[in-house]
Design an enzyme around this catalytic site. Sequence first.
Site, short mmCIF file in Angstrom:
data_model
loop_
_atom_site.label_atom_id
_atom_site.label_comp_id
_atom_site.label_asym_id
_atom_site.label_seq_id
_atom_site.Cartn_x
_atom_site.Cartn_y
_atom_site.Cartn_z
N GLU A 56 0.81 -1.22 0.00
CA GLU A 56 0.00 0.00 0.00
C GLU A 56 0.85 1.27 0.00
O GLU A 56 0.52 2.23 -0.69
CB GLU A 56 -0.96 0.00 1.19
N HIS A 61 8.42 -26.52 4.12
CA HIS A 61 7.82 -27.75 3.60
C HIS A 61 7.26 -27.58 2.20
O HIS A 61 6.61 -28.47 1.69
CB HIS A 61 6.72 -28.22 4.57
N LYS A 80 -13.89 -0.24 -4.12
CA LYS A 80 -15.03 -0.11 -3.20
C LYS A 80 -16.20 0.61 -3.88
O LYS A 80 -17.35 0.24 -3.67
CB LYS A 80 -14.59 0.62 -1.92
O1 PA5 Z 1 -5.53 0.37 3.85
C1 PA5 Z 1 -6.69 0.38 3.45
O2 PA5 Z 1 -7.25 1.40 3.01
C2 PA5 Z 1 -7.49 -0.89 3.50
O3 PA5 Z 1 -6.71 -2.00 3.78
C3 PA5 Z 1 -8.61 -0.73 4.53
O4 PA5 Z 1 -8.10 -0.76 5.83
C4 PA5 Z 1 -9.65 -1.81 4.32
O5 PA5 Z 1 -10.21 -1.68 3.04
C5 PA5 Z 1 -10.75 -1.78 5.36
O6 PA5 Z 1 -11.25 -0.51 5.53
P1 PA5 Z 1 -11.47 0.02 7.00
O7 PA5 Z 1 -10.13 -0.04 7.63
O8 PA5 Z 1 -12.00 1.39 6.87
O9 PA5 Z 1 -12.44 -0.93 7.64
#
Ligand code: PA5
Length: 336
Positions: free
Chosen positions: A217, A233, A328
């Site tokens: 990310e 393994h 999303k």
């Molecule tokens: O880093 C991110 O944006 C995602 O991994 C979010 O954490 C994930 O989509 C879940 O969203 P939230 O943390 O708002 O529940």
Amino acid sequence: MSAMRDLIATLPDQLRWAAGLDVAAISTSASEALVAGMGGSGIAGAIAEAVADEAGVRVTPHRSYGLPGWAARSRPLLVAVSHSGNTEETRDAVESAAAAGLDVAAVTTGGWLADRAESAGWPLVAAPPGPQPRAAVGYLSGGVLRVLEAAGLLPDQAPALREAADVVERLLDGGSGPGPALAGDLAEALEGRVAVIYGGSGAGAVAANRWKTQINENGKAPAYWSEFPELDHNEIVGWTAFPDLSAERMGVVFLHVPGEHPRIALRARITMALIEDRAGIAGEVHAQGEHLLARLFSLIVVGDLVSVSIAQRAGVDPMPVDIIEDLKRRLAAEET
Ligand code: PA5
């Protein structure tokens, strides 16, 4: 300094905030917990699982819709953790838990989850708002741990949270500590390579998972993780087929946690020797601290710094995750 680097610097304060939380006792007959959450929030469930395991308590992270099949019979406390409060898998798990009559608690900055918890009268830890879930790992995991403590499933978490804050602060030392220096070296070693992070089952694996997702990310780069002893393994054989390619284009980081099974440390050493001419070993990181939580966060903070250094070297902004937002939006537009 990048904004994401500034947010990483707040990790000690986040952990101290969690240590100072006063969560009212939660009345429940549950003897275990299920922590529902995804991505940057879901890692809180994995952290809680490792901490609880050491205390002899079962906490299971749940990263999907609905509930696992065993939940209706075992009746865990459902702790929902979502930074936005709007994540569809987490919402679905919450509604499934409510329909099954499970006890529910929430950790969130707001959104649907805060509204749902308030209207249902569920225990709610309101985390401070912020730009990205993954930059709130101290608030979210600390909040989950304090909820588990309030439910009588874990002992007092404040000392471990405070130690974790101190260890992270020492590693950061205002940006000129050993953490950023080590992270800079590792990011240099990983430049132009696909990172593969290895840790021992339990805390090492949780940290390896976090490193991978942060490199994804923040660094906008592919990365993978695996855990000892299982990788010995199967995955170890996978270094055979393309030795030149993997030596040139892959970079393995080994994470070590004091106190893990002695055979895990031995396996890591032998594995490294067996794959070093084919795997592009980038380096090793040893956890610090006394409490498991402090050890975990000592690895997490270095991985977070590695991920922003990777971003910096690649000339990308660690902060936005446009493709997740786009996904999303597309999901929200589709009925099923
Ligand atoms: O880093 C991110 O944006 C995602 O991994 C979010 O954490 C994930 O989509 C879940 O969203 P939230 O943390 O708002 O529940």
